[in-house]
Design a protein around this motif. Sequence first.
Motif, mmCIF file in Angstrom:
data_model
loop_
_atom_site.group_PDB
_atom_site.id
_atom_site.type_symbol
_atom_site.label_atom_id
_atom_site.label_comp_id
_atom_site.label_asym_id
_atom_site.label_seq_id
_atom_site.Cartn_x
_atom_site.Cartn_y
_atom_site.Cartn_z
ATOM 1 N N ASP A 3 47.312 40.815 42.693
ATOM 2 C CA ASP A 3 46.688 39.765 43.497
ATOM 3 C C ASP A 3 46.815 40.023 44.992
ATOM 4 N N ARG A 4 47.936 40.583 45.421
ATOM 5 C CA ARG A 4 48.174 40.809 46.848
ATOM 6 C C ARG A 4 47.840 42.223 47.296
ATOM 7 N N ASN B 209 51.651 44.215 42.316
ATOM 8 C CA ASN B 209 51.073 42.878 42.435
ATOM 9 C C ASN B 209 49.570 43.004 42.625
ATOM 10 N N LYS C 101 38.502 41.935 42.743
ATOM 11 C CA LYS C 101 39.670 42.241 41.933
ATOM 12 C C LYS C 101 39.572 41.467 40.633
ATOM 13 N N LYS D 95 40.560 38.788 38.185
ATOM 14 C CA LYS D 95 41.251 37.501 38.234
ATOM 15 C C LYS D 95 42.068 37.349 36.955
ATOM 16 N N SER D 96 43.154 38.063 36.936
ATOM 17 C CA SER D 96 43.996 38.078 35.746
ATOM 18 C C SER D 96 44.933 36.877 35.733
ATOM 19 N N THR D 97 45.133 36.336 34.551
ATOM 20 C CA THR D 97 46.087 35.241 34.372
ATOM 21 C C THR D 97 47.448 35.768 33.940
#
Length: 451
Positions: A387-388, A385, A226, A228-230
């Motif tokens: 990340d999830r 989301n 995925k 790795k967005s900040t």
Amino acid sequence: MVALGPVLGFLMGSALLSQWINIGHTEIPNGITTNDPRWIGRWWAGFLVSASSLTILSFFLCTFPDKLPRDINQTEESIDVSQSTNSICALGQAATRRHTLPKITNPTQCTFLCRISKIKDIFTSVTDLLMNFTYLLIVLINSVESILVVSFTTFMVKYIESVFNLSSSLSSILTGSIVVPAAVLGTFTGGYLVRRFHMGILQCIKMILIACSISWFGLIALLFLKCKSTTIYQGDTYCSKSCHCSSHVYEPICYQEEITYLSPCHAGCTFVNGSDYSNCTCLPIGRPIRSGSCQNICVTETFLFLSILFVVTFFQTLMATPQLIIILRSVQHELQSFGLGLENCIMKILAQIPAPILFGIIIDDQCLFWSQATCDRRGSCFIYNGDRLPSTLFGTAIIIKAISFFLLTILLIVTIRRHKIPNDFSSRPSPPVPSTLPCQEQEDPLIISAL
């Protein structure tokens, strides 16, 4: 030719989604671009094109005759066999395992026999198929695998768009260019391997088990790929509470390509003039702010994801032909067509209908911001989301794949044991066979033999 349809569908969908929903409106409101979650493509045009194409093709289908003419080179014997088979319900004759075909003297008798045996023989055939443990297991395995196929086909475009920060049109192109060629190549390779090595039921099960294991590990690898967005989507903060910002207004602004605020109000901006935002109490003075969501496209992770997705799709479709061979060879010859139809019904009930609903609930659970359709109901999701979402989606897929692997292991053990039993009996000396058979035990040429 079958693979040409999905290719054209993905390409047409990508072209239509890159156009604004309304025809004739050259000005897009608020400067929305295709990368913006608020972008609404011309989704309805695809239904019109598909419906028009099907309507036109249906007229050509109406030109075909009710019955195709017989081959003039067909022998008289094959014609007699065909007539005797079609003279009574073939389904009912298949269900009664060793019943003889009655002699049909007149058409009235044929109609009467068909009416009597119609409903009863359908239930008998269903019972015979469901009592076949090999058939039942392979149908359950196909249903479990179909859950993944239907779900990924439905939601993969949205997943790539949300996790890798791509537009809907580009996500559609990438999904079609990866999934369709991999599916075609996997199906062709599976059929070639089955024919090349003359695989039986046991060999087909082993082949499916190997393909299932490889695709399982591929799903585990996709779990960790995925962007790795900040990017941080900020809602109400201490500096914007006094603004009383609406929770249903989505006009994102990006601060230094790191933080996306839901609206200028959530950033504390008290003055907005087009794309000019000033007096933002939540942001340092003099820092650049732009309209729209922050974009963080990761090329490496996207390439690895699409490559592994190609491998997973290839081995997923590699199992199609062996699964079909197992079904055809595990049931009686007369029940093969009925068995395929029953399998299709079971797959629709267990997989193809509930699977999109299940995965839709899982994906919607990861939504960060919903639009409001009316006063009492929510609309579509603007932000997921990222990340999830991978862990939730592919975690569920891995569990479903584990169930399929477990059922395949049971099928392999049962098949190996069945192959050992005839070998044990074949090692024993067989009793002498009389040279002639009694008249009542001679084979009746009209008995249907189970192949």
